[in-house]
Scaffold this active site. Structure first.
Site, mmCIF file in Angstrom:
data_model
loop_
_atom_site.group_PDB
_atom_site.id
_atom_site.type_symbol
_atom_site.label_atom_id
_atom_site.label_comp_id
_atom_site.label_asym_id
_atom_site.label_seq_id
_atom_site.Cartn_x
_atom_site.Cartn_y
_atom_site.Cartn_z
ATOM 1 N N LYS A 74 28.352 19.369 -5.027
ATOM 2 C CA LYS A 74 28.543 19.357 -6.491
ATOM 3 C C LYS A 74 28.500 17.906 -6.931
ATOM 4 O O LYS A 74 29.426 17.147 -6.664
ATOM 5 C CB LYS A 74 29.876 20.005 -6.864
ATOM 6 C CG LYS A 74 30.171 20.060 -8.373
ATOM 7 C CD LYS A 74 31.502 20.758 -8.632
ATOM 8 C CE LYS A 74 32.031 20.613 -10.040
ATOM 9 N NZ LYS A 74 31.361 21.434 -11.051
ATOM 10 N N ARG B 203 24.869 30.380 -7.965
ATOM 11 C CA ARG B 203 25.119 29.141 -8.715
ATOM 12 C C ARG B 203 23.858 28.311 -8.666
ATOM 13 O O ARG B 203 23.629 27.547 -7.745
ATOM 14 C CB ARG B 203 26.298 28.399 -8.065
ATOM 15 C CG ARG B 203 26.637 27.085 -8.725
ATOM 16 C CD ARG B 203 27.898 26.496 -8.104
ATOM 17 N NE ARG B 203 28.164 25.159 -8.586
ATOM 18 C CZ ARG B 203 27.670 24.051 -8.039
ATOM 19 N NH1 ARG B 203 26.861 24.153 -6.976
ATOM 20 N NH2 ARG B 203 27.952 22.862 -8.528
ATOM 21 N N SER C 115 37.408 27.864 -13.089
ATOM 22 C CA SER C 115 37.777 26.670 -12.307
ATOM 23 C C SER C 115 38.953 25.978 -12.983
ATOM 24 O O SER C 115 38.905 25.755 -14.194
ATOM 25 C CB SER C 115 36.621 25.658 -12.282
ATOM 26 O OG SER C 115 35.485 26.237 -11.723
HETATM 27 C C1 LIG Z 1 31.035 24.330 -6.836
HETATM 28 C C2 LIG Z 1 32.109 23.423 -6.368
HETATM 29 N N1 LIG Z 1 33.241 23.214 -7.111
HETATM 30 C C3 LIG Z 1 34.123 22.374 -6.561
HETATM 31 S S1 LIG Z 1 33.517 21.797 -5.056
HETATM 32 C C4 LIG Z 1 32.068 22.727 -5.182
HETATM 33 C C5 LIG Z 1 31.003 22.716 -4.139
HETATM 34 C C6 LIG Z 1 31.466 23.347 -2.859
HETATM 35 O O1 LIG Z 1 30.424 23.271 -1.913
HETATM 36 P P1 LIG Z 1 30.722 23.043 -0.369
HETATM 37 O O2 LIG Z 1 31.377 24.292 0.145
HETATM 38 O O3 LIG Z 1 29.337 22.840 0.236
HETATM 39 O O4 LIG Z 1 31.588 21.831 -0.277
HETATM 40 C C1 LIG Z 2 33.221 25.367 -9.547
HETATM 41 C C2 LIG Z 2 33.628 26.513 -8.935
HETATM 42 C C3 LIG Z 2 34.966 26.683 -8.509
HETATM 43 N N1 LIG Z 2 35.341 27.825 -7.920
HETATM 44 C C4 LIG Z 2 34.447 28.836 -7.719
HETATM 45 C C5 LIG Z 2 34.909 30.077 -7.051
HETATM 46 N N2 LIG Z 2 33.180 28.730 -8.112
HETATM 47 C C6 LIG Z 2 32.702 27.626 -8.716
HETATM 48 N N3 LIG Z 2 31.485 27.561 -9.083
#
Ligand SMILES: Cc1ncsc1CCOP(=O)(O)O
Ligand SMILES: C=C1C=NC(C)=NC1=N
Length: 205
Positions: free
Chosen positions: A139, A39, A110
């Protein structure tokens, strides 16, 4: 894709770790992650050739450990390098189109509410990501932390559908997410910042 592939779903981009991202990925693979998502986001995200080369290197590392390699958002790149699948958000292309373009590959979506869940399942998603469950620093535009209530509801409504929880998940709260009905946990910082990834990953299961 098996539901157990979602058990410890590591997600990373070059901005997420201070150490060399490839050594973090290799250490995570050695330590037992079950799925990986590249990502690549943020101001200093790799682009173009550099991004593609980095993706190919991540892909070959995952191949060495027979772990599914997923690309976030970039359907074209996933097709070009024959990734194992993609993960897309609600703002990306219509799911039907992505499903068509990636037959036989993993398509994760998502979802944040019942309507999005219904459309993802009907649209042929292989799994859904639900979150953020807890507060996250990874995020920038994350919605507020929702807790496990929607995840529990989704599991009740779809007893056999692959679901992964995401957002602020650590070794201290992973069990709550699994108890709420997730097949696994998707994690960025708890794994990137871990000083003992073997221990961390075992405690996320
Ligand atoms: C990509 C994404 N989508 C919802 S929360 C998130 C980030 C999660 O990162 P972390 O595990 O560091 O909280
Ligand atoms: C936003 C997200 C939510 N869920 C997962 C698995 N990946 C992502 N990048």
């Amino acid at each position: 894709m098996k539901r157990s592939d979602l058990a410890v779903y590591f997600i990373m981009g070059t901005e997420n770790c201070k150490e060399n991202p490839l050594s973090v990925l290799e250490d995570a693979l050695k330590s037992g992650i079950t799925m990986f998502q590249l990502r690549e986001k943020g101001a200093k995200a790799l682009k173009g050739e550099a991004y593609e080369t980095f993706a190919l290197t991540c892909q070959s590392l995952c191949k060495e450990y027979a772990i599914p390699f997923i690309i976030n958002d970039d359907v074209e790149l996933a097709i070009k390098i024959n990734a194992d699948g993609v993960h897309v958000g609600q703002e990306d292309k219509p799911l039907a189109q992505i499903r068509e373009q990636l037959k036989g590959k993993i398509v994760g979506v998502s979802v944040h509410n019942e309507e999005e869940m219904k459309l993802a399942v009907a649209g042929g998603a292989d799994y859904v990501g639900i979150g953020p469950i807890y507060e996250t620093q990874s995020k920038a535009d994350a919605k507020p932390a929702a807790g496990v209530s929607f995840l529990s509801k989704a599991r009740t409504d779809y007893p056999d559908f692959p679901i992964v929880g995401i957002g602020g998940i650590t070794t201290n709260n992973a069990l709550e997410v699994l108890r709420a009905g997730a097949d696994g946990v998707a994690v960025i910082s708890a794994i990137c910042q871990s000083s003992n990834r073997g221990q961390t990953i075992n405690q996320l299961k």
